[in-house]
Design an enzyme around this catalytic site. Structure first.
Site, mmCIF file in Angstrom:
data_model
loop_
_atom_site.group_PDB
_atom_site.id
_atom_site.type_symbol
_atom_site.label_atom_id
_atom_site.label_comp_id
_atom_site.label_asym_id
_atom_site.label_seq_id
_atom_site.Cartn_x
_atom_site.Cartn_y
_atom_site.Cartn_z
ATOM 1 N N THR A 151 63.759 44.398 48.952
ATOM 2 C CA THR A 151 63.646 43.203 49.790
ATOM 3 C C THR A 151 64.320 42.048 49.064
ATOM 4 O O THR A 151 64.581 42.134 47.848
ATOM 5 C CB THR A 151 62.169 42.813 50.046
ATOM 6 O OG1 THR A 151 61.594 42.371 48.803
ATOM 7 C CG2 THR A 151 61.362 43.973 50.603
ATOM 8 N N TYR A 190 50.172 37.706 39.474
ATOM 9 C CA TYR A 190 50.437 38.545 40.646
ATOM 10 C C TYR A 190 49.480 39.729 40.682
ATOM 11 O O TYR A 190 48.875 40.028 41.720
ATOM 12 C CB TYR A 190 51.885 39.030 40.608
ATOM 13 C CG TYR A 190 52.271 39.920 41.767
ATOM 14 C CD1 TYR A 190 52.590 39.378 43.003
ATOM 15 C CD2 TYR A 190 52.334 41.306 41.615
ATOM 16 C CE1 TYR A 190 52.946 40.180 44.072
ATOM 17 C CE2 TYR A 190 52.679 42.118 42.676
ATOM 18 C CZ TYR A 190 52.991 41.556 43.897
ATOM 19 O OH TYR A 190 53.337 42.362 44.966
ATOM 20 N N ASP A 209 53.057 26.676 56.197
ATOM 21 C CA ASP A 209 52.791 26.926 54.791
ATOM 22 C C ASP A 209 51.396 27.538 54.732
ATOM 23 O O ASP A 209 50.416 26.896 55.144
ATOM 24 C CB ASP A 209 52.845 25.615 54.010
ATOM 25 C CG ASP A 209 52.683 25.792 52.501
ATOM 26 O OD1 ASP A 209 52.053 26.794 52.082
ATOM 27 O OD2 ASP A 209 53.164 24.932 51.748
ATOM 28 N N VAL A 210 51.280 28.763 54.236
ATOM 29 C CA VAL A 210 49.989 29.455 54.266
ATOM 30 C C VAL A 210 48.936 28.775 53.397
ATOM 31 O O VAL A 210 47.740 29.077 53.527
ATOM 32 C CB VAL A 210 50.122 30.938 53.850
ATOM 33 C CG1 VAL A 210 50.996 31.697 54.833
ATOM 34 C CG2 VAL A 210 50.638 31.071 52.419
ATOM 35 N N LYS A 254 46.612 40.420 43.590
ATOM 36 C CA LYS A 254 46.631 41.603 44.445
ATOM 37 C C LYS A 254 45.364 42.440 44.296
ATOM 38 O O LYS A 254 44.916 43.080 45.243
ATOM 39 C CB LYS A 254 47.882 42.435 44.164
ATOM 40 C CG LYS A 254 49.180 41.748 44.586
ATOM 41 C CD LYS A 254 49.165 41.328 46.045
ATOM 42 C CE LYS A 254 50.482 40.731 46.499
ATOM 43 N NZ LYS A 254 50.474 40.353 47.935
ATOM 44 N N ASP A 256 56.027 31.363 58.806
ATOM 45 C CA ASP A 256 56.690 31.381 57.500
ATOM 46 C C ASP A 256 57.185 29.985 57.166
ATOM 47 O O ASP A 256 57.452 29.172 58.064
ATOM 48 C CB ASP A 256 57.879 32.351 57.507
ATOM 49 C CG ASP A 256 58.178 32.933 56.132
ATOM 50 O OD1 ASP A 256 58.380 32.139 55.185
ATOM 51 O OD2 ASP A 256 58.204 34.169 55.993
#
Length: 249
Positions: free
Chosen positions: A190, A155, A62-63, A159, A36
C-alpha cells in the site's frame, strides 16, 4: 450480491486497504461512505466507484475529532437512511525505539489508531442498536497478535489495544445482534507501506512470511467482505488474520 442494500462507512478509505475495501463493497451492492483526511485521494476513490456503477460518497474528516465523526456518520444516515457496517481502518505508524520516540509521536499514534476507533464506534453504535443489527470491523495488524522488533512500539501497542477493544465490544453487544471483529493484515503493498519496496526492508520481512511474499490490498478487502456480509452472522469477537502465515510460525 453479498452486500446488497447494505450501507457501509469506511474510515481511512481514500487509498490503500481502505480504498480496496470501499471498491469491493460497492461492487457487491453496498452504498459506501468514505471518511478520510486525504481529500484528493478520497474524491478520486469516490469517482472510481461511481464510474464503475457503484454508490459512494466521500466525507472529509479527521478521526481524532469526535464532532467530525458524528458529522460523517450523520452524512451516511441522512443520505442512505441507515448504517449496517462500520470499518475502522484509519491508522498510522511511525519509527524509532522507545528510547528515541518523543511522547508527541506516541500520543499521535494512539490518538489516530485508538481514540479514532473509539469515536467511530461511539458515533455508529446508536444507529446500529436502533436497527437491531450491525457489523463493526476494526482493522488491527498481525502485530496486534504477536510482538516484533521491526515496527515501532507505539504502533504495536495500539494494534494490541484494537484486538482487545474489539473483544470487549463483541461481548457487550452480542445479544443486540451487533457483531464486532478484528482484521489483521500482515505486510501489504500500500502507499503507507512504501518501504516494502526497499530491498533491505524486504529482506527482513519476507523470511517471516511462510508464503514468501507480501500481500495485496484486495486480499484484505475480501476478508473484510466476509465479516461485513451475512455469511459471518455467527462470527463475533474473532481475529481474522491475512498475514501469509506470519503468526503461524
Amino acid at each position: 450480491m453479498r452486500l446488497e442494500r447494505k450501507v457501509a462507512f469506511i474510515s481511512g478509505g481514500a487509498r490503500g486497504i481502505g480504498a480496496a475495501i470501499a471498491k469491493l463493497f460497492a461492487s457487491e451492492g453496498a452504498s459506501v461512505v468514505i471518511g478520510d483526511i486525504l481529500e484528493r485521494d478520497g474524491i478520486a476513490t469516490e469517482a472510481r466507484i461511481q464510474e464503475a456503477g457503484g454508490e459512494a460518497r466521500f466525507v472529509h474528516m479527521d478521526v481524532r475529532s469526535e464532532s467530525q465523526w458524528r458529522h460523517a456518520i450523520g452524512t451516511a444516515i441522512s443520505r442512505y437512511g441507515k448504517l449496517d457496517v462500520l470499518v475502522n481502518n484509519a491508522g498510522i505508524s511511525r519509527s524509532g525505539s522507545v528510547e528515541e520516540m518523543p511522547v508527541q509521536t506516541w500520543d499521535e499514534v494512539m490518538s489516530i489508531n485508538n481514540r479514532g476507533m473509539f469515536f467511530g464506534v461511539k458515533a455508529a453504535m446508536p444507529h446500529m442498536r436502533t436497527a437491531g443489527r450491525g457489523s463493526i470491523i476494526n482493522v488491527s495488524s498481525q502485530f496486534g497478535v504477536v510482538g516484533t522488533d521491526i515496527a515501532d512500539p507505539a504502533y504495536v501497542a495500539s494494534k494490541g489495544a484494537v484486538t482487545l477493544f474489539t473483544k470487549a465490544l463483541a461481548v457487550t453487544y452480542a445479544k443486540e445482534n451487533i457483531r464486532v471483529n478484528s482484521l489483521h493484515p500482515g505486510p501489504i503493498k500500500t502507499p503507507a507501506n512504501d518501504n516494502l519496496s526497499d530491498p533491505e526492508r524486504l529482506s527482513r520481512v519476507l523470511p517471516l512470511v511462510p508464503m514468501g511474499r507480501v500481500g495485496e490490498a484486495e486480499e484484505v478487502a475480501y476478508a473484510a467482505l466476509y465479516l461485513a456480509s451475512d455469511e459471518s452472522s455467527f462470527v463475533t469477537g474473532a481475529e481474522l488474520l491475512v498475514d501469509g502465515g506470519w503468526t503461524a510460525i
